[in-house]
Motif scaffolding. Structure first.
Motif, PDB file in Angstrom:
ATOM      1  N   GLY A 134      17.784 -65.261-123.956  1.00 33.88           N
ATOM      2  CA  GLY A 134      19.038 -65.007-123.248  1.00 33.88           C
ATOM      3  C   GLY A 134      19.386 -63.532-123.199  1.00 33.88           C
ATOM      4  O   GLY A 134      19.763 -62.993-122.147  1.00 33.88           O
ATOM      5  N   VAL A 135      19.255 -62.852-124.346  1.00 34.55           N
ATOM      6  CA  VAL A 135      19.534 -61.407-124.394  1.00 34.55           C
ATOM      7  C   VAL A 135      18.585 -60.651-123.467  1.00 34.55           C
ATOM      8  O   VAL A 135      18.994 -59.740-122.728  1.00 34.55           O
ATOM      9  N   LEU A 136      17.305 -61.016-123.481  1.00 35.55           N
ATOM     10  CA  LEU A 136      16.327 -60.321-122.641  1.00 35.55           C
ATOM     11  C   LEU A 136      16.613 -60.540-121.150  1.00 35.55           C
ATOM     12  O   LEU A 136      16.462 -59.622-120.345  1.00 35.55           O
ATOM     13  N   ILE A 137      17.019 -61.749-120.790  1.00 31.29           N
ATOM     14  CA  ILE A 137      17.342 -62.016-119.381  1.00 31.29           C
ATOM     15  C   ILE A 137      18.566 -61.217-118.949  1.00 31.29           C
ATOM     16  O   ILE A 137      18.573 -60.594-117.881  1.00 31.29           O
ATOM     17  N   VAL A 138      19.603 -61.225-119.789  1.00 29.57           N
ATOM     18  CA  VAL A 138      20.823 -60.469-119.445  1.00 29.57           C
ATOM     19  C   VAL A 138      20.499 -58.987-119.322  1.00 29.57           C
ATOM     20  O   VAL A 138      20.927 -58.319-118.365  1.00 29.57           O
ATOM     21  N   ALA A 139      19.725 -58.453-120.271  1.00 28.86           N
ATOM     22  CA  ALA A 139      19.398 -57.017-120.246  1.00 28.86           C
ATOM     23  C   ALA A 139      18.569 -56.654-119.021  1.00 28.86           C
ATOM     24  O   ALA A 139      18.787 -55.606-118.386  1.00 28.86           O
ATOM     25  N   GLY A 140      17.606 -57.517-118.657  1.00 28.56           N
ATOM     26  CA  GLY A 140      16.773 -57.228-117.496  1.00 28.56           C
ATOM     27  C   GLY A 140      17.533 -57.336-116.190  1.00 28.56           C
ATOM     28  O   GLY A 140      17.446 -56.446-115.326  1.00 28.56           O
ATOM     29  N   GLN A 141      18.308 -58.406-116.033  1.00 22.25           N
ATOM     30  CA  GLN A 141      19.042 -58.612-114.781  1.00 22.25           C
ATOM     31  C   GLN A 141      20.239 -57.671-114.657  1.00 22.25           C
ATOM     32  O   GLN A 141      20.737 -57.445-113.550  1.00 22.25           O
ATOM     33  N   PHE A 142      20.689 -57.111-115.760  1.00 23.42           N
ATOM     34  CA  PHE A 142      21.750 -56.107-115.728  1.00 23.42           C
ATOM     35  C   PHE A 142      21.353 -54.959-114.804  1.00 23.42           C
ATOM     36  O   PHE A 142      22.178 -54.458-114.029  1.00 23.42           O
ATOM     37  N   HIS A 143      20.091 -54.557-114.857  1.00 24.14           N
ATOM     38  CA  HIS A 143      19.644 -53.430-114.037  1.00 24.14           C
ATOM     39  C   HIS A 143      19.549 -53.806-112.566  1.00 24.14           C
ATOM     40  O   HIS A 143      19.753 -52.953-111.699  1.00 24.14           O
ATOM     41  N   VAL A 144      19.246 -55.086-112.274  1.00 23.91           N
ATOM     42  CA  VAL A 144      19.231 -55.529-110.879  1.00 23.91           C
ATOM     43  C   VAL A 144      20.641 -55.447-110.291  1.00 23.91           C
ATOM     44  O   VAL A 144      20.809 -55.155-109.107  1.00 23.91           O
ATOM     45  N   LEU A 145      21.642 -55.680-111.136  1.00 23.48           N
ATOM     46  CA  LEU A 145      23.029 -55.540-110.670  1.00 23.48           C
ATOM     47  C   LEU A 145      23.349 -54.108-110.261  1.00 23.48           C
ATOM     48  O   LEU A 145      24.296 -53.865-109.514  1.00 23.48           O
ATOM     49  N   PHE A 146      22.547 -53.168-110.752  1.00 23.77           N
ATOM     50  CA  PHE A 146      22.748 -51.761-110.413  1.00 23.77           C
ATOM     51  C   PHE A 146      21.668 -51.266-109.451  1.00 23.77           C
ATOM     52  O   PHE A 146      21.322 -50.085-109.443  1.00 23.77           O
ATOM     53  N   ALA A 147      21.118 -52.213-108.663  1.00 23.19           N
ATOM     54  CA  ALA A 147      20.132 -51.893-107.625  1.00 23.19           C
ATOM     55  C   ALA A 147      18.893 -51.214-108.180  1.00 23.19           C
ATOM     56  O   ALA A 147      18.280 -50.368-107.528  1.00 23.19           O
TER      57      ALA A 147
END
Length: 515
Positions: A134-147
């Motif tokens: 869960g932490v790894l998914i949130v951390a990875g997709q966090f950057h997609v939120l910032f294009a």
């Protein structure tokens, strides 16, 4: 986990009733599955359509073969991290051969009747692994939120978060700000819907509404955001591995990776199946059959270059809650995905990548459940909580396989007090027409769980059962959790389970839901 109202067993309903209930449930599952299939594919570093192909195979093929009729199979967040690592290290072309070997391992394990052994994995290890994922998914997709694109590993993703936050400018609406707006609207819509949705609309999935909200925002405001790429034809999403790719499977490192995929996928599937069984009173899971079905599904996914699959609790829970009573619901949901992808691919191409990232952020966050580790500590003491914590930290800091192996190694510490008295005797006898007894004597540790589970699964689903644990000398948390789940399932089925007044570990079991 919130339990659904148990659907009536299929045997008590007419064909038309079964068909209508399964059709309705399949539409609900389809609406839940669509954004998750695409989002998990993107989080895995592969094109979105590969996740949809896995959803189709999981619904139609595995749904027809499954040993757990109400469980829904498809791409799982729990495997997104390991798939991302495979693609980054070995290339997308190697995903297929690795997955075919993993599926073959699952098929052979089912034929060898090893299904119950996966249930012996400590719940502390499983939930620690899921929290780390869960932490790894949130951390990875966090950057997609910032294009931006996710970094190569979890530590890099986490350390790069401050820089991503510092790159946002509120004075202009560039690509970063537009993607962030879409993602935040998606996340906010999901959270608001799940908190405030009317009871009559409880089956409408928040993930779907979140994606719709993010997509409409981008369309209405004309935001310059990246959209997901979907081919014109579903056939274009199929990528059969070449001979050279299969030849590379002689590499021991790739074989170890395939074994890791098979192990993690099997554990997640069978634990999810056990959870689904607790939600309904219908046909119980045949674990070895389910394991074999997953093997067939993953071999097919490997053959066409799709994502790996597992049985997934979110979609399965939606299936039960929507009133499904047979495997037809799962099969229908796969057909709906196939029809949508074949006939309406242009609709999928309007979905912003940031909207799917928002869905995955919420999904990943839900996996990081501190409630389970608090439950372990309160009921079983420090060691299970430490196993959870060590697994969690190692999954985030190193990789998925290392984290699981560390957790399993620490689980062996629970055996130390019982090294000289490891034997366990399990007795079952009929006391009367509607009464039976199960008696346990010795040390009930996780290595004995397959033997215990076989007897528990064979207990009648009516009348009265006496569970006599007065002869137990020890009870570890893995077996205790399995017994607790069994007691709760029997209670829901209307079976009266009795514990003798002087029953060893009786207080612990009664607190977990015994009569």
């Amino acid at each position: 986990m919130t339990q659904a109202a148990a659907p009536s067993p299929a045997g008590k309903l007419g064909f038309s009733t079964i068909l209508s209930r399964d059709l309705i449930a399949s539409i609900v599952v389809f609406l839940v599955a669509m954004p998750l299939c695409m989002g998990i594919a993107v989080a895995s570093g592969v094109p979105a359509e590969r996740g949809l192909v896995t959803g189709i195979i999981g619904g139609i093929v595995v749904g027809a073969l499954a040993g757990s009729p109400l469980q829904v199979s498809g791409p799982a967040a729990g495997l997104a991290v390991i798939v991302f690592e495979i693609v980054a290290k070995h290339g997308l072309s190697m995903l297929g051969p690795i997955l075919m070997v993993a599926g073959l391992i699952q098929l052979l394990a089912g034929a060898a009747k090893l299904g119950n052994w996966f249930r012996a994995i400590s719940p502390a290890v499983v939930h620690g692994m899921l929290a780390g994922i869960g932490v790894l998914i949130v951390a990875g997709q966090f950057h997609v939120l910032f294009a931006a694109k996710p970094r190569a590993n979890g530590v890099e993703n986490l350390t790069a978060i401050p820089a991503a936050l510092g790159g946002v400018s509120f004075s202009s609406l560039g690509a970063v700000e537009a993607a962030l707006a879409v993602g935040l609207v998606t996340i906010g819509s999901i959270i608001a819907w799940e908190k405030f949705r009317p009871a009559k609309l409880k089956l409408v999935p928040g993930a779907l509404l979140g994606v719709l909200a993010g997509t409409f925002l981008a369309a209405i405001l004309g935001l310059d955001v990246q959209k997901i790429a979907v081919p014109e034809s579903i056939a274009a999403a199929i990528a059969v591995p070449g001979v050279a790719d299969f030849a590379r499977m002689a590499d021991p490192g790739l074989l170890v990776t395939a074994i890791a995929v098979a192990f993690i996928a099997s554990a997640e599937t069978l634990l999810s199946a056990a959870a689904v069984d607790r939600m309904h009173d219908g046909e119980r899971t045949k674990y070895n059959k389910e394991l074999g079905a997953q093997g067939v599904g993953n071999m097919l996914c490997g053959l066409v270059g799709a994502l790996p699959m597992t049985g997934v609790i979110v979609r399965s829970s939606a299936n039960v809650q929507a009133g499904a009573v047979s495997r037809m619901s799962t099969i229908f949901h796969g057909l709906w995905i196939l029809a949508f992808v074949a006939l309406l691919p242009f609709v999928l191409r309007q979905v912003p990548s940031a909207a799917l990232a928002g869905v995955l952020v919420v999904t990943g966050w839900k996996l990081v459940s501190l409630q389970h580790v608090r439950h372990l500590f309160a009921r079983y003491g420090l060691l299970p909580a430490l196993i959870w914590g060590a697994t969690f930290v190692m999954v985030v800091a190193t990789d998925l396989l290392t984290g699981v192996l560390v957790g399993m190694a620490l689980s062996l510490l629970e055996l130390i007090p019982n090294l000289k008295k490891m034997r366990l005797k399990v007795f079952q006898r009929e006391l009367g027409p509607d009464e039976s007894e199960i008696r346990l004597e010795g040390a009930a540790t996780f290595i004995q769980l397959p033997k215990i589970a076989k007897v528990l699964d064979g207990a009648p689903n009516n009348g009265r059962v006496k569970l006599d644990t007065r002869g137990l000398t020890s009870l570890d948390h893995t077996v205790a959790e399995a017994l607790s789940d069994w007691l709760k399932g029997k209670a829901r089925a209307g079976v009266k389970v009795e514990l003798p007044p002087a029953c060893a570990f009786g207080d612990r079991l009664r607190a977990a839901g015994a009569h």
